[in-house]
Design a protein around this motif. Structure first.
Motif, short mmCIF file in Angstrom:
data_model
loop_
_atom_site.label_atom_id
_atom_site.label_comp_id
_atom_site.label_asym_id
_atom_site.label_seq_id
_atom_site.Cartn_x
_atom_site.Cartn_y
_atom_site.Cartn_z
N ALA A 136 0.83 -1.20 0.00
CA ALA A 136 0.00 0.00 0.00
C ALA A 136 0.86 1.25 0.00
CB ALA A 136 -0.93 -0.01 1.20
N GLU A 137 1.95 1.23 0.75
CA GLU A 137 2.85 2.39 0.77
C GLU A 137 3.46 2.61 -0.60
OE1 GLU A 137 5.65 1.72 3.94
OE2 GLU A 137 4.46 2.93 5.32
N ARG A 138 3.89 1.53 -1.25
CA ARG A 138 4.48 1.67 -2.59
C ARG A 138 3.46 2.18 -3.59
NH1 ARG A 138 6.47 -3.54 -1.34
NH2 ARG A 138 5.00 -4.45 -2.84
N ALA A 139 2.20 1.72 -3.45
CA ALA A 139 1.16 2.07 -4.42
C ALA A 139 0.49 3.40 -4.11
CB ALA A 139 0.11 0.95 -4.45
N GLY A 140 0.80 3.98 -2.95
CA GLY A 140 0.21 5.26 -2.59
C GLY A 140 -1.20 5.16 -2.04
N HIS A 141 -1.56 4.02 -1.48
CA HIS A 141 -2.87 3.84 -0.87
C HIS A 141 -2.77 4.00 0.65
CE1 HIS A 141 -4.89 2.51 -4.50
NE2 HIS A 141 -3.95 1.62 -4.72
N GLY A 142 -3.84 4.49 1.25
CA GLY A 142 -3.92 4.46 2.69
C GLY A 142 -4.06 3.03 3.17
N PHE A 143 -3.68 2.77 4.41
CA PHE A 143 -3.72 1.39 4.93
C PHE A 143 -3.90 1.42 6.44
CE2 PHE A 143 -1.87 -2.47 6.60
CZ PHE A 143 -2.34 -3.45 5.74
N ILE A 144 -4.77 0.56 6.94
CA ILE A 144 -4.98 0.44 8.38
C ILE A 144 -5.03 -1.04 8.74
CG2 ILE A 144 -6.64 0.73 10.26
CD1 ILE A 144 -7.40 3.39 9.12
N ARG A 145 -4.38 -1.39 9.84
CA ARG A 145 -4.49 -2.75 10.40
C ARG A 145 -4.61 -2.61 11.91
NH1 ARG A 145 1.79 -4.81 10.22
NH2 ARG A 145 2.70 -2.84 9.56
N PHE A 146 -5.35 -3.53 12.51
CA PHE A 146 -5.48 -3.48 13.96
C PHE A 146 -5.78 -4.88 14.48
CE2 PHE A 146 -10.02 -4.15 14.49
CZ PHE A 146 -10.57 -3.74 13.28
N GLN B 59 -14.18 5.76 12.31
CA GLN B 59 -13.40 6.77 13.02
C GLN B 59 -12.01 7.02 12.44
OE1 GLN B 59 -13.48 6.02 17.31
NE2 GLN B 59 -15.44 4.98 17.11
N ALA B 60 -11.50 6.08 11.65
CA ALA B 60 -10.11 6.23 11.22
C ALA B 60 -9.92 6.17 9.71
CB ALA B 60 -9.26 5.13 11.88
N THR B 61 -10.99 6.11 8.93
CA THR B 61 -10.85 6.05 7.48
C THR B 61 -11.81 7.01 6.80
OG1 THR B 61 -12.55 4.35 7.00
CG2 THR B 61 -10.39 3.57 7.73
N ARG B 62 -11.53 7.27 5.55
CA ARG B 62 -12.45 8.06 4.73
C ARG B 62 -12.36 7.52 3.30
NH1 ARG B 62 -9.40 11.76 1.86
NH2 ARG B 62 -7.29 12.14 2.65
N GLY B 63 -13.41 7.75 2.54
CA GLY B 63 -13.41 7.30 1.15
C GLY B 63 -13.68 5.82 1.01
N PRO B 64 -13.62 5.32 -0.22
CA PRO B 64 -13.91 3.90 -0.48
C PRO B 64 -12.84 2.99 0.08
CG PRO B 64 -13.10 4.96 -2.47
CD PRO B 64 -13.29 6.06 -1.45
N LEU B 65 -13.24 1.83 0.53
CA LEU B 65 -12.34 0.89 1.19
C LEU B 65 -12.31 -0.45 0.47
CD1 LEU B 65 -13.41 1.46 4.91
CD2 LEU B 65 -11.38 2.39 3.77
N LEU B 66 -11.14 -1.05 0.45
CA LEU B 66 -10.97 -2.44 0.05
C LEU B 66 -10.66 -3.23 1.31
CD1 LEU B 66 -10.63 -4.71 -2.01
CD2 LEU B 66 -8.28 -3.93 -2.38
N LEU B 67 -11.58 -4.09 1.73
CA LEU B 67 -11.40 -4.87 2.95
C LEU B 67 -10.72 -6.19 2.64
CD1 LEU B 67 -14.85 -4.31 4.71
CD2 LEU B 67 -12.79 -2.90 4.82
N VAL B 68 -9.68 -6.50 3.39
CA VAL B 68 -8.96 -7.76 3.23
C VAL B 68 -9.08 -8.53 4.53
CG1 VAL B 68 -6.76 -8.86 2.66
CG2 VAL B 68 -7.34 -6.63 1.66
N GLY B 69 -9.66 -9.73 4.47
CA GLY B 69 -9.92 -10.48 5.69
C GLY B 69 -9.46 -11.92 5.61
N SER B 70 -8.73 -12.37 6.60
CA SER B 70 -8.23 -13.74 6.66
C SER B 70 -8.98 -14.54 7.72
CB SER B 70 -6.74 -13.73 6.99
OG SER B 70 -6.23 -15.05 7.10
#
Length: 234
Positions: A13-23, A53-64
């Motif tokens: 995500a950093e290389r592609a310029g996308h925001g990213f959150i994990r928790f 509370q911590a994101t804005r805009g469209p999201l791509l959710l990745v779930g394992s």
């Protein structure tokens, strides 16, 4: 959230310029709370709190694993925010299909009587408690066996050597999703985690395909399934 998949997604995500959150969900990793006190609804609310509370805009959710189930529950609750879902061995409805339905009559009686069972786990030598509350509350969030009103693109990745979540569960999930842009990729020699180098490469290609068509941020959350400690993103 320090697992290989989550870290690899963060770097991508950093290389592609996308925001990213994990928790970490409550009762997992660095987060507080006890596993025995948690439920599917509580973990879904964890994900929704981060989304709200911590994101804005469209999201791509990745779930394992369990995170795959939570991702779909989050998409149902916030359809206007979710632009796509990537599920890695998604353990949809695992509390019913992979726990309750597999218990013998004596085990069910013990859970109803004592409020929990201790089951062995490949991720915890001491085993872990499966509570009656987890199973009963989980029934409020079951999604399989009926149309699932999620219309965004969905990609499901599943190893056919998965000993925790049968790969057929991904086929059931794909069948029930209402959207037409749904694909299942089966990895014949893949296990539950899908954390080998070639598995990570497949995950990143899949995420890049979905994120490349728009400005969706990649939102990842470490997830678990029927075993505590799966280090995958959710």
């Amino acid at each position: 959230m320090t697992g290989t998949k989550a870290q690899s997604l963060h770097e991508w995500a950093e290389r592609a310029g996308h925001g990213f959150i994990r928790f970490d969900y409550q009762g997992h990793g660095a987060s507080g709370g006890a596993w025995e006190d948690c439920t599917i609804g509580l973990w879904r609310d964890d994900a929704l709190a981060v989304i709200d509370q911590a994101t804005r805009g469209p999201l791509l959710l990745v779930g394992s694993s369990m995170g795959g189930w939570i991702a779909h529950l989050a998409a149902l609750a916030r359809p206007e925010r979710v632009a796509g879902i990537v599920g890695i061995a998604p353990a949809a409805d695992f509390t019913e299909r992979l726990i309750w339905n597999r218990l013998g009559e004596d085990q069910r009686a013990a859970m109803l009587r004592d409020g929990y069972l201790v089951q062995p786990s490949a991720y915890d030598p001491a085993g872990y408690r499966i509570t009656r509350r987890l199973v009963e509350e989980g029934r409020e969030h079951l999604i399989l066996g009926k149309p699932i009103p999620i219309d965004c693109p969905v990609r499901l990745l599943h190893g056919q050597r998965d000993e925790d979540v049968p790969w057929q569960l991904s086929l059931d999930l794909a069948r029930d999703l209402s959207g037409s842009d749904v694909r299942v990729t089966l990895v014949k020699d893949g296990d539950h985690r899908l954390s080998r180098a070639q598995d990570i490469a497949l995950l990143l290609r899949t995420v890049e395909e979905l994120a490349g068509g728009g400005d969706a941020s990649a939102s990842a959350v470490p997830g678990t399934g029927p075993g505590k400690g799966d280090g995958g993103p959710a």
